[in-house]
Design a protein around this motif. Structure first.
Motif, PDB file in Angstrom:
ATOM      1  N   VAL A 247      -2.595  -5.687  61.402  1.00 28.95           N
ATOM      2  CA  VAL A 247      -1.941  -6.992  61.607  1.00 28.95           C
ATOM      3  C   VAL A 247      -1.025  -6.930  62.827  1.00 28.95           C
ATOM      4  N   LEU A 248      -0.263  -5.842  62.944  1.00 33.27           N
ATOM      5  CA  LEU A 248       0.639  -5.695  64.090  1.00 33.27           C
ATOM      6  C   LEU A 248      -0.136  -5.608  65.408  1.00 33.27           C
ATOM      7  N   GLU A 249      -1.258  -4.927  65.407  1.00 34.44           N
ATOM      8  CA  GLU A 249      -2.081  -4.846  66.612  1.00 34.44           C
ATOM      9  C   GLU A 249      -2.584  -6.225  67.021  1.00 34.44           C
ATOM     10  N   GLN A 250      -3.013  -7.018  66.045  1.00 35.01           N
ATOM     11  CA  GLN A 250      -3.508  -8.376  66.345  1.00 35.01           C
ATOM     12  C   GLN A 250      -2.376  -9.246  66.900  1.00 35.01           C
ATOM     13  N   GLU A 251      -1.215  -9.118  66.290  1.00 37.73           N
ATOM     14  CA  GLU A 251      -0.076  -9.899  66.770  1.00 37.73           C
ATOM     15  C   GLU A 251       0.325  -9.446  68.173  1.00 37.73           C
TER      16      GLU A 251
ATOM     17  N   SER B 166      -2.161 -10.859  70.609  1.00 41.03           N
ATOM     18  CA  SER B 166      -1.906 -12.293  70.767  1.00 41.03           C
ATOM     19  C   SER B 166      -0.689 -12.530  71.657  1.00 41.03           C
ATOM     20  N   ALA B 167       0.362 -11.756  71.431  1.00 38.28           N
ATOM     21  CA  ALA B 167       1.579 -11.900  72.237  1.00 38.28           C
ATOM     22  C   ALA B 167       1.305 -11.524  73.691  1.00 38.28           C
ATOM     23  N   LYS B 168       0.485 -10.486  73.915  1.00 35.80           N
ATOM     24  CA  LYS B 168       0.136 -10.083  75.275  1.00 35.80           C
ATOM     25  C   LYS B 168      -0.630 -11.194  75.991  1.00 35.80           C
ATOM     26  N   HIS B 169      -1.555 -11.834  75.292  1.00 38.37           N
ATOM     27  CA  HIS B 169      -2.310 -12.941  75.899  1.00 38.37           C
ATOM     28  C   HIS B 169      -1.362 -14.101  76.263  1.00 38.37           C
TER      29      HIS B 169
END
Length: 106
Positions: free
Chosen positions: A12-16, A19-22
């Motif tokens: 979940v943290l990796e996905q977030e 997303s934040a990087k994008h």
């Protein structure tokens, strides 16, 4: 906390994070576009200021050109008036000299 729960949280943290990087990448692009726009507006303002100064200068030049025929006409009428006055003065002066000369000769 079990290994499985930790793995789920990491996922979940990796996905977030992705997303934040994008979103950060998108914000950097938007920020650059805003900076480019601000520079363009600044250049446009400088150019418009120069254009206004040039228009004011041209307006003064046009006013001077418009006034030139009137000035010439005024100068011409003044010259004609002075010539007529000079001719009248010369005629009167010549007449007086003639009368004085005639009176002296008699």
């Amino acid at each position: 906390m079990t290994d499985e729960e930790i793995a789920v949280k990491l996922t979940v943290l990796e996905q977030e994070t992705k997303s934040a990087k994008h979103r950060l990448d998108d914000l950097e692009v938007q920020n650059q576009a805003i900076q480019d726009l601000a520079l363009s507006v600044k250049e446009l303002t400088i150019n418009m200021t120069r254009m206004m100064e040039e228009q004011e200068k041209q307006g003064k030049d046009i006013d001077a050109l418009k006034a030139e025929p009137a000035k010439r006409w005024k100068d011409s009428t003044k010259a004609i008036f002075n010539a007529v006055l000079g001719a009248i003065g010369t005629a009167i002066g010549g007449g007086l000299l003639y009368v004085i000369a005639r009176s002296i000769i008699k």
